[in-house]
Design a protein around this motif. Structure first.
Motif, PDB file in Angstrom:
ATOM      1  N   ARG A  57      50.565  35.850  53.367  1.00 22.26           N
ATOM      2  CA  ARG A  57      50.464  36.280  51.958  1.00 22.26           C
ATOM      3  C   ARG A  57      49.135  35.837  51.347  1.00 22.26           C
ATOM      4  O   ARG A  57      48.570  36.538  50.509  1.00 22.26           O
ATOM      5  CB  ARG A  57      51.642  35.768  51.140  1.00 22.26           C
ATOM      6  CG  ARG A  57      52.988  36.309  51.579  1.00 22.26           C
ATOM      7  CD  ARG A  57      53.132  37.802  51.384  1.00 22.26           C
ATOM      8  NE  ARG A  57      54.357  38.289  52.002  1.00 22.26           N
ATOM      9  CZ  ARG A  57      54.539  39.515  52.444  1.00 22.26           C
ATOM     10  NH1 ARG A  57      53.596  40.424  52.320  1.00 22.26           N
ATOM     11  NH2 ARG A  57      55.663  39.861  52.997  1.00 22.26           N
ATOM     12  N   GLU A  58      48.629  34.687  51.752  1.00 21.69           N
ATOM     13  CA  GLU A  58      47.312  34.236  51.266  1.00 21.69           C
ATOM     14  C   GLU A  58      46.212  35.184  51.750  1.00 21.69           C
ATOM     15  O   GLU A  58      45.327  35.563  50.979  1.00 21.69           O
ATOM     16  CB  GLU A  58      47.027  32.812  51.747  1.00 21.69           C
ATOM     17  CG  GLU A  58      47.900  31.762  51.100  1.00 21.69           C
ATOM     18  CD  GLU A  58      47.785  30.398  51.769  1.00 21.69           C
ATOM     19  OE1 GLU A  58      46.948  30.211  52.693  1.00 21.69           O
ATOM     20  OE2 GLU A  58      48.558  29.500  51.381  1.00 21.69           O
ATOM     21  N   LEU A  59      46.266  35.541  53.019  1.00 28.76           N
ATOM     22  CA  LEU A  59      45.298  36.497  53.575  1.00 28.76           C
ATOM     23  C   LEU A  59      45.422  37.850  52.882  1.00 28.76           C
ATOM     24  O   LEU A  59      44.422  38.510  52.588  1.00 28.76           O
ATOM     25  CB  LEU A  59      45.522  36.671  55.077  1.00 28.76           C
ATOM     26  CG  LEU A  59      45.190  35.486  55.966  1.00 28.76           C
ATOM     27  CD1 LEU A  59      45.795  35.674  57.357  1.00 28.76           C
ATOM     28  CD2 LEU A  59      43.680  35.310  56.056  1.00 28.76           C
ATOM     29  N   GLU A  60      46.642  38.240  52.614  1.00 27.90           N
ATOM     30  CA  GLU A  60      46.913  39.521  51.967  1.00 27.90           C
ATOM     31  C   GLU A  60      46.301  39.562  50.561  1.00 27.90           C
ATOM     32  O   GLU A  60      45.659  40.546  50.182  1.00 27.90           O
ATOM     33  CB  GLU A  60      48.426  39.725  51.901  1.00 27.90           C
ATOM     34  CG  GLU A  60      48.864  41.031  51.304  1.00 27.90           C
ATOM     35  CD  GLU A  60      50.374  41.121  51.301  1.00 27.90           C
ATOM     36  OE1 GLU A  60      50.891  42.094  51.860  1.00 27.90           O
ATOM     37  OE2 GLU A  60      51.041  40.213  50.740  1.00 27.90           O
ATOM     38  N   GLN A  61      46.469  38.481  49.807  1.00 28.00           N
ATOM     39  CA  GLN A  61      45.913  38.432  48.448  1.00 28.00           C
ATOM     40  C   GLN A  61      44.392  38.516  48.476  1.00 28.00           C
ATOM     41  O   GLN A  61      43.789  39.283  47.721  1.00 28.00           O
ATOM     42  CB  GLN A  61      46.348  37.162  47.735  1.00 28.00           C
ATOM     43  CG  GLN A  61      45.784  37.081  46.323  1.00 28.00           C
ATOM     44  CD  GLN A  61      46.101  35.768  45.652  1.00 28.00           C
ATOM     45  OE1 GLN A  61      46.914  34.990  46.119  1.00 28.00           O
ATOM     46  NE2 GLN A  61      45.434  35.515  44.548  1.00 28.00           N
ATOM     47  N   LYS A  62      43.777  37.748  49.341  1.00 26.93           N
ATOM     48  CA  LYS A  62      42.311  37.760  49.467  1.00 26.93           C
ATOM     49  C   LYS A  62      41.824  39.169  49.812  1.00 26.93           C
ATOM     50  O   LYS A  62      40.873  39.682  49.209  1.00 26.93           O
ATOM     51  CB  LYS A  62      41.889  36.768  50.546  1.00 26.93           C
ATOM     52  CG  LYS A  62      40.401  36.711  50.828  1.00 26.93           C
ATOM     53  CD  LYS A  62      40.127  35.695  51.940  1.00 26.93           C
ATOM     54  CE  LYS A  62      38.666  35.541  52.227  1.00 26.93           C
ATOM     55  NZ  LYS A  62      38.091  36.610  53.011  1.00 26.93           N
ATOM     56  N   THR A  63      42.498  39.808  50.751  1.00 29.13           N
ATOM     57  CA  THR A  63      42.105  41.142  51.189  1.00 29.13           C
ATOM     58  C   THR A  63      42.338  42.172  50.091  1.00 29.13           C
ATOM     59  O   THR A  63      41.508  43.060  49.879  1.00 29.13           O
ATOM     60  CB  THR A  63      42.879  41.516  52.471  1.00 29.13           C
ATOM     61  OG1 THR A  63      42.724  40.456  53.426  1.00 29.13           O
ATOM     62  CG2 THR A  63      42.354  42.801  53.076  1.00 29.13           C
ATOM     63  N   LEU A  64      43.431  42.058  49.373  1.00 32.07           N
ATOM     64  CA  LEU A  64      43.729  42.964  48.256  1.00 32.07           C
ATOM     65  C   LEU A  64      42.611  42.923  47.224  1.00 32.07           C
ATOM     66  O   LEU A  64      42.079  43.961  46.820  1.00 32.07           O
ATOM     67  CB  LEU A  64      45.066  42.582  47.611  1.00 32.07           C
ATOM     68  CG  LEU A  64      45.452  43.344  46.341  1.00 32.07           C
ATOM     69  CD1 LEU A  64      45.658  44.829  46.623  1.00 32.07           C
ATOM     70  CD2 LEU A  64      46.714  42.729  45.724  1.00 32.07           C
ATOM     71  N   VAL A  65      42.229  41.729  46.818  1.00 32.08           N
ATOM     72  CA  VAL A  65      41.179  41.577  45.807  1.00 32.08           C
ATOM     73  C   VAL A  65      39.869  42.192  46.287  1.00 32.08           C
ATOM     74  O   VAL A  65      39.176  42.874  45.533  1.00 32.08           O
ATOM     75  CB  VAL A  65      41.001  40.086  45.427  1.00 32.08           C
ATOM     76  CG1 VAL A  65      39.768  39.880  44.571  1.00 32.08           C
ATOM     77  CG2 VAL A  65      42.247  39.579  44.714  1.00 32.08           C
TER      78      VAL A  65
END
Length: 164
Positions: free
Chosen positions: A56-64
């Motif tokens: 989820r941390e990787l996902e948030q970074k990638t989303l932004v």
């Protein structure tokens, strides 16, 4: 981004996203594929080696990182469940489109999938519980909602194009 697609696993986010992007002559971005590109690891590997929290941390970074790019973005089924991602999706100017799909349709679409780390661990009742847990998050950040049951990907794309 021109549009952001959200919804439960198997709702058609990637299929519809690719088709919508082609119709709009824009690139398609699959958030999970971007995570795989950045990490060099498959999603199921990230889950098994580091757990859902790290994913989820990787996902948030990638989303932004993807929000300011041109295209159509297909998110993962769990993207809106993190409070940070939910706030990002609520604040973004890009339309967030919920592909609403019944659990029966989801089960038909993903029953044999080996690439979905969460679904492979759950019974039907547990999957229903997850489905019901995620639904309020989807509703909270969706600007548009389209039912995908009994509609072809092209019909869904046409609906989205008419409502953007």
């Amino acid at each position: 981004m021109k549009a952001i697609l959200i919804g439960f696993m198997g709702s058609g986010k990637t299929t519809v996203g690719k088709l919508l992007a082609a119709h709009l002559t824009l690139p398609h971005v699959d958030l999970d594929k971007k995570i795989v590109e950045y990490t060099g690891k498959e999603i199921k590997e990230i889950f098994s080696q580091y757990g859902e929290k790290k994913f989820r941390e990787l996902e948030q970074k990638t989303l932004v990182e993807q929000l300011d790019k041109k295209g159509v973005l297909s998110t993962g089924g769990g993207t809106p469940i993190s409070e940070q991602n939910l706030k990002i999706l609520q604040a973004v100017k890009t339309p967030v489109i919920l592909l609403e799909t019944s659990l029966n349709t989801v089960l038909k679409r993903v029953a044999q999938s080996q690439d979905r780390p969460i679904i492979n661990q759950l019974s039907r009742n547990e999957l229903l519980e997850l489905y019901n847990q995620r639904a309020p998050f989807y509703q909270r950040c969706a600007d548009l909602r389209v039912t995908t049951d009994n509609r072809s990907p092209l019909e869904i794309v046409e609906w989205i194009k008419n409502n953007l």
